[in-house]
Write a protein that holds these residues in place. Structure first.
Motif, PDB file in Angstrom:
ATOM      1  N   LYS A 198      -1.723   9.318   0.741  1.00  0.00           N
ATOM      2  CA  LYS A 198      -0.827   8.300   1.228  1.00  0.00           C
ATOM      3  C   LYS A 198      -0.139   8.002  -0.023  1.00  0.00           C
ATOM      4  O   LYS A 198      -0.752   7.527  -1.067  1.00  0.00           O
ATOM      5  CB  LYS A 198      -1.747   7.031   1.788  1.00  0.00           C
ATOM      6  CG  LYS A 198      -0.879   5.855   2.061  1.00  0.00           C
ATOM      7  CD  LYS A 198      -1.565   4.686   2.477  1.00  0.00           C
ATOM      8  CE  LYS A 198      -0.742   3.473   2.539  1.00  0.00           C
ATOM      9  NZ  LYS A 198      -1.431   2.278   3.065  1.00  0.00           N
ATOM     10  N   CYS A 223      -4.454  -1.951  10.982  1.00  0.00           N
ATOM     11  CA  CYS A 223      -3.157  -2.265  10.183  1.00  0.00           C
ATOM     12  C   CYS A 223      -3.465  -3.177   9.124  1.00  0.00           C
ATOM     13  O   CYS A 223      -4.036  -4.156   9.222  1.00  0.00           O
ATOM     14  CB  CYS A 223      -2.059  -2.965  11.357  1.00  0.00           C
ATOM     15  SG  CYS A 223      -0.278  -3.158  10.795  1.00  0.00           S
ATOM     16  N   LEU A 256       1.915  -5.948   4.828  1.00  0.00           N
ATOM     17  CA  LEU A 256       2.201  -5.780   3.413  1.00  0.00           C
ATOM     18  C   LEU A 256       3.390  -6.953   3.167  1.00  0.00           C
ATOM     19  O   LEU A 256       4.259  -6.969   4.096  1.00  0.00           O
ATOM     20  CB  LEU A 256       2.417  -4.487   3.048  1.00  0.00           C
ATOM     21  CG  LEU A 256       1.608  -3.421   2.843  1.00  0.00           C
ATOM     22  CD1 LEU A 256       2.002  -2.182   2.150  1.00  0.00           C
ATOM     23  CD2 LEU A 256       0.185  -3.921   2.084  1.00  0.00           C
ATOM     24  N   TYR A 300       3.371   7.739   7.143  1.00  0.00           N
ATOM     25  CA  TYR A 300       2.781   6.286   6.478  1.00  0.00           C
ATOM     26  C   TYR A 300       4.237   5.576   6.474  1.00  0.00           C
ATOM     27  O   TYR A 300       5.346   5.908   6.475  1.00  0.00           O
ATOM     28  CB  TYR A 300       2.172   6.432   5.090  1.00  0.00           C
ATOM     29  CG  TYR A 300       0.932   7.108   5.131  1.00  0.00           C
ATOM     30  CD1 TYR A 300      -0.311   6.413   5.589  1.00  0.00           C
ATOM     31  CD2 TYR A 300       0.719   8.673   4.898  1.00  0.00           C
ATOM     32  CE1 TYR A 300      -1.631   7.024   5.364  1.00  0.00           C
ATOM     33  CE2 TYR A 300      -0.620   9.068   5.169  1.00  0.00           C
ATOM     34  CZ  TYR A 300      -1.434   8.462   5.042  1.00  0.00           C
ATOM     35  OH  TYR A 300      -2.855   9.124   5.349  1.00  0.00           O
ATOM     36  N   ALA A 301       3.721   4.359   6.398  1.00  0.00           N
ATOM     37  CA  ALA A 301       5.053   3.187   6.278  1.00  0.00           C
ATOM     38  C   ALA A 301       5.791   3.418   5.022  1.00  0.00           C
ATOM     39  O   ALA A 301       6.849   3.008   5.155  1.00  0.00           O
ATOM     40  CB  ALA A 301       4.276   1.895   6.227  1.00  0.00           C
ATOM     41  N   THR A 302       5.373   4.171   3.885  1.00  0.00           N
ATOM     42  CA  THR A 302       6.078   4.268   2.711  1.00  0.00           C
ATOM     43  C   THR A 302       7.478   5.130   3.079  1.00  0.00           C
ATOM     44  O   THR A 302       8.263   5.355   2.356  1.00  0.00           O
ATOM     45  CB  THR A 302       5.333   5.196   1.643  1.00  0.00           C
ATOM     46  OG1 THR A 302       4.649   6.246   2.402  1.00  0.00           O
ATOM     47  CG2 THR A 302       4.231   4.205   1.146  1.00  0.00           C
ATOM     48  N   ASP A 348       1.668  -1.853   7.620  1.00  0.00           N
ATOM     49  CA  ASP A 348       0.968  -0.498   6.841  1.00  0.00           C
ATOM     50  C   ASP A 348      -0.160   0.189   7.791  1.00  0.00           C
ATOM     51  O   ASP A 348      -1.461  -0.673   7.737  1.00  0.00           O
ATOM     52  CB  ASP A 348       0.571  -0.825   5.499  1.00  0.00           C
ATOM     53  CG  ASP A 348       0.147   0.242   4.696  1.00  0.00           C
ATOM     54  OD1 ASP A 348       0.486   1.220   4.956  1.00  0.00           O
ATOM     55  OD2 ASP A 348      -0.543   0.071   3.911  1.00  0.00           O
TER      56      ASP A 348
END
Length: 426
Positions: A59, A87, A90, A117-119, A138
């Protein structure tokens, strides 16, 4: 057994991958005279390609340590403020005094739970940070969640969104990027029908599959051509030992990645060939390639129940635009949405969510006043460009921020609770 074989193969390759990495450092070390020759650079490039194509990408980090507000650089602190088994929420807390924040809107970004991923939305967050108080979902890799934590399905997704909006409180604006457009719209409808005072002030849907009958893409057509049983039989597998989610049925990340790659296989092959040649010639900017693929190749597993319900309800039955979508046994009624402003954003060249699929939300949310709705089609961008890149920063983000400010419900917001984990306030 396929997932187990994949894990076994990855484990079997580990010593060769480690050896290749060590040898690459030796061949690429500038103190090694051989590293300055074409043959030495070719060896180093070959070893790096082997290591990168056989590793599991972890991640990534958001890495947003600072932003610029006005002409001043301020530090940003990433913190988990709300947590559930599947979840974390963030918060990108900007190190500025409350008086200096003015009327910056509070924005909840709901990231896709569709493999990456949320990134992947790092650029989205970065563009909004100077002008907003930003939070993002996230989502947690399903293979890391023990079976004792129970299931996670479409109803749970909607419930999570509602819980986060309750946590963030009055005058929160929600942005859904791609896949979560459907559950976010459903959450808004459920809250409005219940006359929930904490329903979002505005809802921005970006490149989402609201009605996939409109301009269907290759992704949409695949779902139409296969039965739900086919998906269950061919892409659902149990998490192997010794992962924390051992025996949890999931749609594995590596299968999703193979689907992503196959859609533009020629482009990926060309990109890797150019990367190899740049390494050999010692020119170009290989870090850009590394950064992009470190992000792109990092994938997570999805729970089987959420994935199959999404395929069935969104792509096969088209339940939301038909008025047949259910939440906890009750029909979701988009017409109940009256007080939530709606912005829909699409990309002209989107090959995932075709043009018109997201705009369909404007049609089914019939009771939102005309002065509380807007649609924007961004020319010359594909799916990724809807939420990232130079055109997003220059054209789309300013429109989102203007829309959000225009439909803010109050100039002064109540304080946000500090932290909630597992249902308890800390």
């Amino acid at each position: 057994m396929f997932y187990q074989l994949y894990e076994l193969n990855h484990a079997a390759m580990a010593p060769f991958r480690a050896a290749a990495d060590i040898m690459r450092f030796a061949y690429a070390n500038p103190l090694n005279p051989f590293s300055h020759t074409p043959l030495g650079r070719t060896m180093a490039a070959s070893l790096e390609m082997f290591e990168r194509t056989t590793r599991r990408y972890g991640k990534p980090e958001f890495g947003l340590k600072q932003t610029t507000i006005g002409d001043q650089m301020v530090f940003v602190r990433e913190e988990v403020v709300w947590s559930r088994p599947f979840c974390n929420l963030l918060h990108f807390a900007r190190n500025v005094p409350p008086a200096a924040r003015g009327n910056d809107p509070r924005i909840l970004i709901v990231a896709p739970m569709s493999g990456h991923y949320a990134t992947l939305l790092r650029g989205t967050v970065e563009a909004l940070l100077p002008s907003a108080d930003v939070y993002i979902t996230d989502w947690i890799d399903a293979r890391m969640v023990p079976m004792t934590e129970g299931r996670f399905d479409f109803d749970d997704y909607v419930d999570y969104v509602i819980e986060m909006l309750h946590f963030l409180g009055h005058d929160t604006h929600v942005i859904a990027v791609c896949q979560p457009s459907v559950p976010v719209l459903a959450a808004a409808a459920v809250m409005e029908e219940a006359n929930d005072p904490l329903s979002p002030a505005s809802m921005t849907l970006m490149g989402g599959p609201i009605d996939t009958r409109i301009n269907p893409t290759a992704v949409n057509k695949l779902a139409q051509e296969r039965s739900l049983q086919w998906f269950s039989d061919n892409v659902i597998m149990n998490v192997p030992w010794p992962q924390p989610g051992f025996m949890r049925p999931v749609y594995p990340g590596f299968l999703q990645l193979s689907g992503f790659m196959s859609m533009n296989l020629d482009r990926h092959l060309v990109a890797h060939k150019e990367f190899f040649m740049h390494l050999v010639k010692n020119d170009g900017e290989p870090e850009k390639h590394r950064d992009f693929y470190d992000e792109y190749l990092a994938v997570m597993d999805l729970t089987a129940e959420f994935y199959l319900q999404t395929v069935e309800q969104v792509f096969i039955k088209h339940s939301l635009p038909k008025g047949e979508l259910m939440h906890r046994g009750k029909r979701v009624d988009p017409a109940a949405i009256r007080k939530v402003a709606l912005l829909t954003v699409e990309g002209e060249n989107d090959d995932i969510s075709g043009v018109g699929q997201t705009k369909a939300a404007q049609t089914i949310c019939v009771n939102i006043p005309a002065d509380m709705r807007m649609h924007y089609l961004q020319p010359d961008v594909g799916h990724y460009g809807v939420f990232n890149g130079s055109r997003f920063r220059r054209e789309i983000a300013p429109r989102i921020l203007d829309f959000v400010r225009q439909h803010s419900r109050s100039a002064v917001k109540p304080p946000v609770p500090r932290v909630i984990k597992g249902g308890r306030t800390a």
